[in-house]
Write an enzyme that holds these catalytic residues in place. Structure first.
Site, PDB file in Angstrom:
ATOM      1  N   ASN A 172      -1.770  35.423   7.972  1.00  0.00           N
ATOM      2  CA  ASN A 172      -3.022  34.756   7.625  1.00  0.00           C
ATOM      3  C   ASN A 172      -2.836  33.511   6.776  1.00  0.00           C
ATOM      4  O   ASN A 172      -3.637  32.591   6.830  1.00  0.00           O
ATOM      5  CB  ASN A 172      -3.953  35.741   6.912  1.00  0.00           C
ATOM      6  N   CYS A 346      -4.460  29.314  -9.596  1.00  0.00           N
ATOM      7  CA  CYS A 346      -4.697  28.899 -10.966  1.00  0.00           C
ATOM      8  C   CYS A 346      -5.947  29.564 -11.526  1.00  0.00           C
ATOM      9  O   CYS A 346      -6.098  29.725 -12.718  1.00  0.00           O
ATOM     10  CB  CYS A 346      -4.841  27.377 -11.020  1.00  0.00           C
TER      11      CYS A 346
END
Lengths: 422, 132
Positions: A172, A346
């Site tokens: 994916n 992040c």
């Protein structure tokens, strides 16, 4: 097309024209829009043909059942299966849970070992973790730098205790295509069941459960222009694969998955499968053209751009690219009018970048700079050109802002600096 | 996740991007963070003989919040004495930019960067004292 559908599609088109410009959608691995032809096939099953497909005594039930059974046939044809081997589920996550846990638990008195890849989807990996707590042994095989399984390693890892190998068809994140047929042959010769998560593969590449010796296959509706909330688990009948159900109840789907079937969703997935089977070859050609056009446009203008995952063994609709010296999330902020996905995490508290990229040996620094760009059935040349321009602009701007780019230009080896972890 | 207007403003119009000569004795350089963590900030200050920060420049590898935090702190330290600049806390930056909890580390990094730049400047002026 029914009048109701026509009216709805017309008003949707109207809304789109009046709405402010929408971002360009380049995240087809996350989900795909419903093909309008699929919506059209589904509509009657919400309203006129609303019956419960399991109602055996009246017309309403029969017509819903007929729709569901036709869909089962269409899906079976896409993968070269028999319609009796198609089990409807809520999606690929459920299919993967059912395949891996179901098979492991059924055969636990004879065998207790499962083999999978470190780059599998979380729903396979997490199911395996749970099975480990139940006492099963799981081997998580590494992948090569190009993201592909090492077949010799797979052969060596299979033991007399191995009950199941679960390896995805298409990854994916990086879009690489695993050698499914070779894996199937290895598994069959060692009398091990082979499950493959084909959420990203079905409808994109030719699949044949006989030729590829696949015993179980997971499919997702919304990754192939079908509805969200439905998937399929293919379960081989000869030689028979048995499994312990996860959901108990009225014994629908041959006892493997109880619950009333959502007839409109089943019909939609069937129609989506039929369209994919018909158009797969031309669509792959079109996507290859768009992908190559985009990649050439970007790499012609930007140095230090790296493709993640094998160059050849990949689906045409996926590019996973590291733009060195530019952090992925910062980059996404600069391309707000493009809907793409970042390999940088992040936003998560852990600050860990993608585990798939790490497994490919992509350094943590480069993993933070990656974007996944997904092309699909409704992507146009103009969109691809626009996206390439925006990305090039944003990367150039952010490199001017990047201390790492500056050091690289000065010839400083970034790896030689002692960075403080934080 | 939506960014605050102030973060977007600093991201789209970063203040004081650039570099100062790191070998200049009047310039202090702070380099903090790590590429592997997805954030690196380089912050530089030029200090007058009277100890006032006359100029500040930055370059940042990171997300929008990291870029905004470093851009903001260059604005804040200009015209300040070293002692004043040292008192800037990450919480002030986080508050000003309305950073969500997962982005607090960006403001911490900006505080670390200015402290590192000041330390570098001081160690250039009197190596012994800075080492104490």
């Amino acid at each position: 097309m029914t009048t109701a559908t026509a009216t709805i599609l017309k008003s949707l088109a109207e809304d789109r024209r009046n709405a402010p410009a929408r971002p360009v959608y380049l995240d087809y691995q996350a989900t795909t829009p419903l093909d309008p032809r699929v919506l059209n096939a589904m509509m009657p099953y919400f309203t006129e043909k609303f019956g419960n497909p399991h109602s055996r005594n009246h017309t309403h039930g029969w017509e819903a059942e007929q729709g569901v059974e036709q869909a089962r046939q269409q899906i079976a044809e896409l993968i070269g299966a028999d319609e009796r081997e198609i089990i409807f589920t809520s999606g690929a996550t459920e299919s993967n849970n059912l395949a891996v846990a179901g098979v492991a638990r059924f055969y636990k008195d004879k065998k207790n070992h499962i083999i999978t890849l470190v780059t599998e989807h979380k729903c396979v990996l997490d199911t395996c973790r749970h099975l480990e707590q139940e006492g099963f042994e799981v081997t998580y095989l590494p992948v090569e730098k190009n993201g592909l399984v090492d077949l010799d390693l797979l052969k060596r890892t299979i033991t007399d205790k191995t009950v199941l190998v679960s390896i995805m068809g298409v990854n994916n994140e990086v879009g690489v295509i695993q050698p499914i047929k070779a894996i199937g042959e290895i598994c069959r010769s060692r009398h091990v069941f082979f499950h493959t998560d084909c959420a990203q593969a079905a409808g994109k590449i030719p699949l044949d459960v006989e030729d590829m010796k696949i015993d179980l296959m997971s499919i997702s509706g919304h990754k192939m222009y079908g509805p969200k909330g439905i998937g399929v688990l293919y379960v081989r009948r000869r030689p028979r694969v048995r499994l312990v159900a996860l959901i108990h109840g009225g014994g629908q789907e041959r006892g493997m998955r109880s619950g009333t079937l959502p007839a409109p969703l089943c019909v939609g997935l069937g129609e989506a499968a039929a369209i994919c089977k018909r158009e797969m070859a031309t669509e792959a050609e079109q996507l290859t053209m768009l992908r190559d056009r985009f990649y050439a446009s970007v790499t012609r203008r930007l140095p230090e751009v790296f493709l993640n995952g094998d160059e050849k063994q990949r689906i045409p609709g996926n590019l996973n690219i590291s733009f060195a010296y530019v952090e992925g999330e910062g980059l996404m902020m600069g391309i707000k009018d493009l809907s793409v996905s970042s390999g940088s995490a992040c936003t998560s508290a852990s600050l860990e970048p993608s585990y798939v990229l790490r497994a490919l040996g992509v350094g943590e620094d480069l993993a933070h700079t990656s974007l996944r760009i997904g092309f699909g059935r409704f992507t146009t040349e103009a969109e691809v050109d626009y996206a390439a321009d925006r990305i090039v602009e944003a990367v150039q701007k952010l490199r001017d802002l990047s201390p790492l780019w500056e050091m690289a230009q000065e010839g400083v080896d970034i790896k030689s600096i002692k960075w403080a972890a934080h | 996740m939506a960014y605050s207007e102030k973060v977007i403003d600093h991201y789209e119009h970063p203040r004081n991007v650039g570099a100062l000569d790191k070998n200049d004795p009047g310039v202090g350089t702070g380099l903090v963070g790590a590429p592997a963590c997805g954030d690196v900030m380089k912050l530089q200050i030029r200090v007058s003989p009277e100890g006032i920060i006359e100029d500040a420049k930055f370059k940042t590898f990171g997300c929008g919040s990291a870029i905004a935090s470093s851009s903001l702190i260059t604005e804040w330290v200009k015209g300040k004495s070293l002692d004043e600049a040292e008192t800037i806390k990450n919480t002030q930056i986080a508050q000003h930019l309305a950073l969500p909890p997962v982005k607090i580390h960006c403001s911490v990094l900006a505080e670390d960067a200015i402290k590192a730049a000041i330390l570098d400047y001081r160690s250039k002026r009197s190596p012994a004292k800075a080492a104490e």
